[in-house]
Design a protein around this motif. Structure first.
Motif, PDB file in Angstrom:
ATOM      1  N   GLY A   1       0.652  -1.068  -0.181  1.00  0.00           N
ATOM      2  CA  GLY A   1       0.148   0.059   0.021  1.00  0.00           C
ATOM      3  C   GLY A   1       0.813   1.182  -0.021  1.00  0.00           C
ATOM      4  O   GLY A   1       0.368   2.569   0.295  1.00  0.00           O
ATOM      5  N   ALA A   2       2.058   0.944   0.022  1.00  0.00           N
ATOM      6  CA  ALA A   2       3.095   2.434  -0.163  1.00  0.00           C
ATOM      7  C   ALA A   2       3.094   2.992  -1.542  1.00  0.00           C
ATOM      8  O   ALA A   2       2.548   2.519  -2.417  1.00  0.00           O
ATOM      9  CB  ALA A   2       4.360   1.925   0.045  1.00  0.00           C
ATOM     10  N   THR A   3       3.222   4.181  -1.489  1.00  0.00           N
ATOM     11  CA  THR A   3       3.479   5.064  -2.812  1.00  0.00           C
ATOM     12  C   THR A   3       4.696   5.218  -3.192  1.00  0.00           C
ATOM     13  O   THR A   3       5.668   5.489  -2.257  1.00  0.00           O
ATOM     14  CB  THR A   3       2.955   6.601  -2.597  1.00  0.00           C
ATOM     15  OG1 THR A   3       1.442   6.548  -2.230  1.00  0.00           O
ATOM     16  CG2 THR A   3       2.984   7.384  -3.770  1.00  0.00           C
ATOM     17  N   VAL A   4       5.102   4.754  -4.143  1.00  0.00           N
ATOM     18  CA  VAL A   4       6.777   4.384  -4.517  1.00  0.00           C
ATOM     19  C   VAL A   4       7.282   5.114  -5.717  1.00  0.00           C
ATOM     20  O   VAL A   4       6.534   5.251  -6.640  1.00  0.00           O
ATOM     21  CB  VAL A   4       6.877   2.901  -4.687  1.00  0.00           C
ATOM     22  CG1 VAL A   4       8.394   2.446  -5.031  1.00  0.00           C
ATOM     23  CG2 VAL A   4       6.339   1.862  -3.680  1.00  0.00           C
ATOM     24  N   THR A   5       8.486   5.738  -5.464  1.00  0.00           N
ATOM     25  CA  THR A   5       9.179   6.509  -6.413  1.00  0.00           C
ATOM     26  C   THR A   5      10.356   5.697  -6.814  1.00  0.00           C
ATOM     27  O   THR A   5      11.219   5.356  -5.759  1.00  0.00           O
ATOM     28  CB  THR A   5       9.473   7.684  -6.284  1.00  0.00           C
ATOM     29  OG1 THR A   5       8.366   8.568  -6.049  1.00  0.00           O
ATOM     30  CG2 THR A   5      10.437   8.625  -7.212  1.00  0.00           C
ATOM     31  N   VAL A   6      10.522   5.136  -8.088  1.00  0.00           N
ATOM     32  CA  VAL A   6      12.139   4.369  -8.194  1.00  0.00           C
ATOM     33  C   VAL A   6      12.807   5.594  -9.215  1.00  0.00           C
ATOM     34  O   VAL A   6      12.720   6.162 -10.356  1.00  0.00           O
ATOM     35  CB  VAL A   6      11.476   3.455  -9.104  1.00  0.00           C
ATOM     36  CG1 VAL A   6      12.971   2.571  -9.557  1.00  0.00           C
ATOM     37  CG2 VAL A   6      10.544   2.393  -8.547  1.00  0.00           C
ATOM     38  N   CYS A   7      14.211   5.679  -8.625  1.00  0.00           N
ATOM     39  CA  CYS A   7      15.196   6.492  -9.245  1.00  0.00           C
ATOM     40  C   CYS A   7      16.159   5.684  -9.608  1.00  0.00           C
ATOM     41  O   CYS A   7      16.773   4.702  -9.205  1.00  0.00           O
ATOM     42  CB  CYS A   7      15.788   7.233  -8.146  1.00  0.00           C
ATOM     43  SG  CYS A   7      14.757   8.663  -7.531  1.00  0.00           S
ATOM     44  N   HIS A   8      16.954   6.148 -10.675  1.00  0.00           N
ATOM     45  CA  HIS A   8      18.050   5.376 -11.456  1.00  0.00           C
ATOM     46  C   HIS A   8      18.985   6.514 -12.068  1.00  0.00           C
ATOM     47  O   HIS A   8      18.767   7.585 -11.790  1.00  0.00           O
ATOM     48  CB  HIS A   8      17.400   4.423 -12.504  1.00  0.00           C
ATOM     49  CG  HIS A   8      16.242   5.101 -13.451  1.00  0.00           C
ATOM     50  ND1 HIS A   8      16.705   5.842 -14.384  1.00  0.00           N
ATOM     51  CD2 HIS A   8      14.909   4.982 -13.143  1.00  0.00           C
ATOM     52  CE1 HIS A   8      15.322   6.354 -15.001  1.00  0.00           C
ATOM     53  NE2 HIS A   8      14.511   5.890 -14.381  1.00  0.00           N
ATOM     54  N   HIS A   9      19.980   5.868 -12.857  1.00  0.00           N
ATOM     55  CA  HIS A   9      20.988   6.940 -13.324  1.00  0.00           C
ATOM     56  C   HIS A   9      20.672   7.982 -14.269  1.00  0.00           C
ATOM     57  O   HIS A   9      21.112   8.862 -14.556  1.00  0.00           O
ATOM     58  CB  HIS A   9      22.216   6.042 -14.163  1.00  0.00           C
ATOM     59  CG  HIS A   9      21.473   5.279 -15.299  1.00  0.00           C
ATOM     60  ND1 HIS A   9      20.718   4.142 -15.423  1.00  0.00           N
ATOM     61  CD2 HIS A   9      21.892   5.766 -16.797  1.00  0.00           C
ATOM     62  CE1 HIS A   9      20.589   3.927 -16.687  1.00  0.00           C
ATOM     63  NE2 HIS A   9      21.102   4.640 -17.520  1.00  0.00           N
ATOM     64  N   MET A  10      19.215   7.840 -14.688  1.00  0.00           N
ATOM     65  CA  MET A  10      19.039   8.819 -15.642  1.00  0.00           C
ATOM     66  C   MET A  10      17.835   9.777 -15.049  1.00  0.00           C
ATOM     67  O   MET A  10      17.126  10.799 -15.488  1.00  0.00           O
ATOM     68  CB  MET A  10      17.732   8.187 -16.893  1.00  0.00           C
ATOM     69  CG  MET A  10      18.715   7.590 -17.829  1.00  0.00           C
ATOM     70  SD  MET A  10      18.044   6.884 -19.530  1.00  0.00           S
ATOM     71  CE  MET A  10      17.502   5.446 -18.626  1.00  0.00           C
ATOM     72  N   THR A  11      17.400   9.556 -13.562  1.00  0.00           N
ATOM     73  CA  THR A  11      16.831  10.421 -12.757  1.00  0.00           C
ATOM     74  C   THR A  11      17.425  11.855 -12.602  1.00  0.00           C
ATOM     75  O   THR A  11      18.562  12.063 -12.444  1.00  0.00           O
ATOM     76  CB  THR A  11      16.429   9.983 -11.501  1.00  0.00           C
ATOM     77  OG1 THR A  11      15.876   8.615 -11.648  1.00  0.00           O
ATOM     78  CG2 THR A  11      15.581  10.817 -10.518  1.00  0.00           C
ATOM     79  N   ARG A  12      16.557  12.871 -12.891  1.00  0.00           N
ATOM     80  CA  ARG A  12      17.309  14.048 -12.986  1.00  0.00           C
ATOM     81  C   ARG A  12      17.707  14.705 -11.692  1.00  0.00           C
ATOM     82  O   ARG A  12      18.640  15.361 -11.464  1.00  0.00           O
ATOM     83  CB  ARG A  12      16.301  15.130 -13.349  1.00  0.00           C
ATOM     84  CG  ARG A  12      16.187  14.947 -14.976  1.00  0.00           C
ATOM     85  CD  ARG A  12      15.126  15.946 -15.602  1.00  0.00           C
ATOM     86  NE  ARG A  12      14.825  15.654 -17.014  1.00  0.00           N
ATOM     87  CZ  ARG A  12      13.685  16.372 -17.786  1.00  0.00           C
ATOM     88  NH1 ARG A  12      13.140  17.219 -17.248  1.00  0.00           N
ATOM     89  NH2 ARG A  12      13.772  16.142 -19.078  1.00  0.00           N
ATOM     90  N   SER A  13      16.862  14.337 -10.587  1.00  0.00           N
ATOM     91  CA  SER A  13      17.342  14.919  -9.190  1.00  0.00           C
ATOM     92  C   SER A  13      16.902  13.765  -8.098  1.00  0.00           C
ATOM     93  O   SER A  13      15.606  13.853  -7.709  1.00  0.00           O
ATOM     94  CB  SER A  13      16.609  16.287  -8.937  1.00  0.00           C
ATOM     95  OG  SER A  13      17.027  16.567  -7.575  1.00  0.00           O
ATOM     96  N   VAL A  14      17.811  12.880  -7.779  1.00  0.00           N
ATOM     97  CA  VAL A  14      17.510  11.867  -7.007  1.00  0.00           C
ATOM     98  C   VAL A  14      17.204  12.467  -5.451  1.00  0.00           C
ATOM     99  O   VAL A  14      16.241  12.161  -4.982  1.00  0.00           O
ATOM    100  CB  VAL A  14      18.640  10.893  -6.833  1.00  0.00           C
ATOM    101  CG1 VAL A  14      18.396  10.003  -5.784  1.00  0.00           C
ATOM    102  CG2 VAL A  14      18.908  10.170  -8.019  1.00  0.00           C
TER     103      VAL A  14
END
Length: 297
Positions: A182-195
């Motif tokens: 039930g969590a709200t999830v954001t996934v960051c990677h090497h193309m993420t502009r601002s981790v």
């Protein structure tokens, strides 16, 4: 106020006690759990992992057999070996140690392990089942990281979570596991502009990239949980040491809870492997009973 240190060793000890109890029940029913480890080529890099797995298996009441094959062993030969283990009811789980020789693609071997014996949770079918919230035999590291978060006094429903790293066996499964809770999830990677923009908004941050010191205290929301999955060897004036992907000192000044490296996710990952071993054994026992049950005529 420094972050509370999450004791992965204590969490793992509780899990092993539960696994041992389940293993004893299965043994009484004639299904003693057994793992087989497969190493190929120069096994020096994997020897430490194998010894640790064997020790933890013994502590959990799970039989452990380590097999080592020469570097020149072909892919076809290894697939034949795995097929034999798949068909052996005395073997309940298969572990493929890495690294492997260059001529052996690990994904091909992972696909060759029967899903019911996939205690590492690496088979494509196992990974795919997470999308349907079927967690029978999940990827050990991802499951361990989420289990650690669940020990904290946080409500999973609606929790804002940032996962830094999107590998197929850690980052992506964590994201799906947390969405299943039930969590709200954001996934960051090497193309993420601002981790940092995403991590500073999160109530919990998972990081699994393989870059020491990637996450610093100014990237963490005050009071957030930091689950550091990275394992890196770095040289210091005092000698080589193992560190995570988070800069521990700066993050500990801001976070509410943080996992140490070592002693955090690692022990729980091995305990999860043993939990998968006994779960796989029970699933196989039930499968055989259903397939060969005597029917009245």
């Amino acid at each position: 106020m420094r972050a509370g240190l999450i004791d992965g060793k204590a969490i793992a000890a509780e899990m092993r006690a539960e696994v041992r109890a389940e293993a004893e029940l299965l043994t009484k029913e004639g299904w003693a759990p057994k793992l087989v480890s497969i190493s190929v080529g120069d096994t020096a890099a994997a020897e430490l992992y194998v010894r640790n797995q064997q020790k933890q298996a013994e502590n959990a009441g799970v039989e452990f057999e380590a097999r080592s094959y020469p570097n020149e062993t072909s892919l076809e030969q290894l697939i034949g070996i795995l097929q034999g283990l798949n068909g052996d009811p005395r073997v309940n789980g298969i572990i493929i140690q890495r690294p492997l020789p260059d001529h052996i693609p690990v994904k091909v071997l992972q696909k060759a392990v029967h899903p019911l014996k996939d205690v590492e949770g690496m088979h494509p079918a196992t990974i795919g089942n997470i999308v349907y919230n079927d967690l029978a035999l999940g990827p050990c590291t991802a499951v361990a990281a989420v289990e650690i978060l669940k020990t904290l006094p946080l409500q999973m429903e609606g929790l804002n979570v940032t996962v830094i790293g999107h590998s197929e066996i850690v980052g992506k499964p964590i994201a799906f596991l947390m969405m299943g809770l039930g969590a709200t999830v954001t996934v960051c990677h090497h193309m993420t502009r601002s981790v940092a923009m995403h991590s500073r908004a999160a109530d919990a941050v998972f990081v699994a990239v393989g870059k020491p010191g990637l996450v610093t205290g100014d990237m963490i929301k005050p009071g957030a949980a930091v689950i550091d999955i990275g394992i890196n060897r770095v040289e210091t004036p005092e000698g080589a040491r193992t560190v995570g992907d988070a800069d521990f000192d700066s993050c500990a000044e801001v976070a509410g809870w943080i996992t140490p490296v070592p002693g955090g996710v690692g022990p729980v990952t091995v305990a999860t492997l043993m939990k998968n071993a006994v779960m796989a054994t029970r699933m196989q026992m039930e499968h055989y009973r259903d397939a060969y049950a005597r029917t009245e005529v």
